[in-house]
Design an enzyme around this catalytic site. Structure first.
Site, PDB file in Angstrom:
ATOM      1  N   HIS A  78       2.437   4.472   6.891  1.00 37.92           N
ATOM      2  CA  HIS A  78       3.911   3.951   7.304  1.00 37.92           C
ATOM      3  C   HIS A  78       4.833   4.970   6.873  1.00 37.92           C
ATOM      4  CE1 HIS A  78       7.146   0.892   7.967  1.00 37.92           C
ATOM      5  NE2 HIS A  78       7.771   1.765   7.164  1.00 37.92           N
ATOM      6  N   GLU A  79       4.759   5.495   5.494  1.00 39.53           N
ATOM      7  CA  GLU A  79       5.767   6.397   5.000  1.00 39.53           C
ATOM      8  C   GLU A  79       5.723   7.725   5.624  1.00 39.53           C
ATOM      9  OE1 GLU A  79       8.341   5.254   3.547  1.00 39.53           O
ATOM     10  OE2 GLU A  79       7.429   3.447   3.216  1.00 39.53           O
TER      11      GLU A  79
END
Length: 682
Positions: free
Chosen positions: A466-467
């Site tokens: 996600h990051e």
């Protein structure tokens, strides 16, 4: 003194930055910027490209000074750094307000927009001018002098209160711990977690085990500890952080701050001609009105709450079968994990040995290489803020196009959670030279012990992806205009698209061999475990959806309907939302909202719905890969060109439809969440 924050460099000199450098550097640069802007506006000329280039350069100098300070405040907090940071915030806010209300500067932008020069600008430059004019309006450019003064006071106060809120949560999180000598009290907790507790105790020169409220310590205890009384004690401490309840009641209490923040946001919105803060928040987002957002969230609720109730009913019946007559909030993670084990014969801890962080990172780089044709190569001899931090170059066709820092382990004096922040933005420096984008990627995973490498749960694997998705959005941009380069200028409810999109590869049979490898044998995650993992993917997805809708509706309704004439307490609004969408009772002492940094200390005020909004975009974007192949290079190239490289240079709906061929469909999210909908065809 020689101040490292005032030296132009491609990367921050972390080892040289000291708290005493911060305020003098900021004072000097703000004074310089004020003078330079003043001189620029005095020059009698029609604003053109050189005008935009000058403003961009000075803004970037300020960003380069502040980004390492802001970052260190999150990852290496200290009293001295916090004091310096807090001293600077009002000055930064005041400067931002001053520039936003500079009538001459506004007129210069307006003159440029109305001149022939505007037509000679490229699409990104035009968008940056349009956004600037919009932001002048939102900064109160049209207000009377006394209203502008009040606007500035509110902005300054809000910045200070948000920081205080965040500091209170950090202090409350680290201001409570549980020291245990008797291992029997920790029965059921996996060995790898116990080792972490022992290390934490040893670091404080204590015997036995030390348990903190940091997520890597808290969550496994709630999921696996058979000691119900200890789970209750941990739950109580965690859900009452920074509040009027719990073991540290009244200490670091955010209650008054939250009320003040809400009142000030309302006043700010009214000053700018909006009816409420929700309308002000949406002025820069994809969504058009609070009513539209509430309609979107309620539509999701209508389709998922029945599934959520069924999830809870199943959990309750399961707990009853084990002799539990009343299922308390602190029992839910524990019995959910037991039910998951019974249904799928799988736990997050069983998966952990297959996901050593080094292997996951290496595999993630392979995934993006196959999708976007980029290579991530580690570089040594770069200054960082901690020995655990790694630094990488991103290359495409043999050329370095971006760089990033990766800091993934939880430690003391580091804010919890995971985030991406920009260190440098891509922009054109001269006819032949570009500034490359640089990102900070931060997580809080379990660090290695003396005997075991850092092993990730699959949930943590998806967090990392996600990051990195946010990072790719920032780093793979081809836009050279800083104001709309990378994530800059991207509406808040679209900025989560690339991050949530990247999570999909954590679940794909073709990708799992790339990101998994048992830390002892190197064996990739076996098919039988993958099948169980996939079967369990949507376990309690209805309950998870209901929880996200609770946060989103609470945030939007609180900001949409707040009024000092008819004040309802924050707790009352939350209780009413829970009445509507929560499927299990929450203890009266629970003060979740007192630690809800996203909306009281972050940028998600009246914007938390963005996660679900962007999830629809993400699920539908990924459905094209499902149709054409999850490693289809042409599809990957299309996503790169239409979404990642375009930054904020165009409206996100235009970018999405260019990639997908149509507007997004909510059903893709419901399908991916296992909440099946039946379509009626007229």
């Amino acid at each position: 003194m020689s101040n490292p924050l005032l030296k132009t460099a491609s990367l921050p000199a972390f080892s040289s930055i000291q708290p005493e450098h911060i305020e003098p550097a900021l004072d000097q640069l703000l004074a310089s910027n004020r003078q330079r802007v003043d001189d620029l506006l005095k020059a009698e000329q029609t604003p053109g490209k050189s005008f935009l280039a000058s403003i961009e350069q000075w803004d970037d100098e300020l960003e380069q000074l502040w980004s390492p300070i802001s970052h260190l405040h999150g990852v290496k907090n200290s009293d001295a750094l916090r004091d310096a940071y807090n001293a600077c915030l009002p000055k930064l806010t005041e400067y931002g307000t001053e520039m936003g209300q500079n009538t001459q500067l506004y007129q210069a932008y307006k003159q440029l927009a109305d001149s022939d020069v505007y037509g000679q600008l490229n699409e990104a430059e035009q968008k940056s001018v349009d956004n600037a004019l919009r932001d002048f309006t939102l900064s109160g450019i049209a207000l009377k002098p006394e209203q502008q003064k009040r606007y500035g006071e509110i902005k300054k106060q809000l910045a200070e209160l948000s920081t205080q809120f965040s500091n209170n949560v950090l202090d409350a999180t680290h201001g409570w711990s549980k020291h245990i000598d008797d291992a029997e009290e920790l029965a059921g907790i996996p060995e790898s977690v116990l080792q972490g507790y022992q290390q934490a105790a040893a670091a404080k020169e204590l015997s036995g085990y030390l348990i903190s409220l940091d997520i890597p310590a808290y969550l496994p205890l709630m999921q696996y500890c058979e000691n119900s009384a200890l789970r209750q004690e941990m739950y109580t401490a965690y859900t009452t952080r920074a509040s009027d309840q719990g073991p540290n009641a009244g200490q670091w209490d955010n209650s008054e701050l939250m009320d003040t923040i809400l009142a000030l946001r309302y006043e700010l919105a009214l000053l700018l001609g909006f009816n409420n803060y929700a309308e002000r928040s949406l002025a820069t987002k994809m969504a058009e009105s609070p009513e539209q957002v509430e309609g979107f969230l309620n539509a999701l609720a209508e389709k998922s709450i029945a599934v959520a109730k069924q999830d809870y009913k199943e959990l309750e019946a399961f707990a009853n079968s084990l002799g539990v007559t009343t299922l308390s909030a602190w029992d839910i993670p524990f019995y959910s994990e037991k039910l998951r084990l019974q249904k799928y014969d799988l736990s997050q801890e069983e998966l952990r040995p297959y996901f050593p962080s080094a292997k996951v990172i290496e595999g993630m780089f392979t995934v993006v290489n196959r999708l976007f044709g980029i290579e991530c190569n580690e570089v040594s001899d770069v200054e960082t803020w901690h020995p655990d931090v790694r630094f990488y170059h991103i290359e495409r066709d043999g050329e370095v196009i971006a760089k990033f820092y990766l800091d993934i382990f939880a430690r003391e004096h580091k804010r919890g959670g995971a985030w991406m922040a920009d260190c440098r933005v891509r922009r054109q420096l001269s006819a032949t030279e570009q500034q490359l984008p640089v990102a900070f990627l931060t997580c809080n995973f379990t660090p290695p012990t003396e005997t075991t490498p850092s092993l990730l749960t699959h949930n943590e694997v998806t967090t990392l992806f996600h990051e990195f998705g946010h990072g790719l959005h920032h780093m793979l941009t081809e836009i050279n205009c800083a104001a709309v380069s990378g994530i800059n200028g991207v509406p808040w409810d679209a900025v989560e698209l690339p991050s949530q999109f990247m999570e999909n590869w954590c679940w794909q049979k073709e990708a799992i061999p790339l990101i998994s490898g048992h830390h002892q044998t190197g064996e990739v995650l076996p098919d039988n475990l993958l099948e169980k993992m996939l079967a369990a993917k949507n376990f309690q997805s209805g309950m998870m959806m209901a929880r996200q809708l609770e946060f989103s509706l609470f945030d939007m309704l609180m900001h949409h309907h707040y009024s000092p004439e008819n004040p309802r307490s924050i707790q009352t609004v939350l209780d009413e939302v829970r009445e509507k969408v929560s499927v299990y009772p929450v203890p009266e002492f629970n003060r979740f909202q007192h630690g809800f940094g996203h909306i009281f200390a972050g940028g998600y005020a009246a914007g938390y719905y963005s996660y679900k909004w962007a999830e629809v975009l993400s699920a539908d974007a990924f459905s094209r890969f499902e149709e054409e192949g999850i490693f289809n290079q042409a599809t990957g190239e299309s996503f790169l060109q239409e979404i990642l490289q375009r930054g904020g240079s165009k409206e996100p709906m235009a970018l999405f439809t260019a990639f997908r061929g149509r507007e997004p469909d909510i059903d893709a999210l419901l399908r991916h969440s296992g909440i099946v909908t039946t379509r009626k065809v007229a």
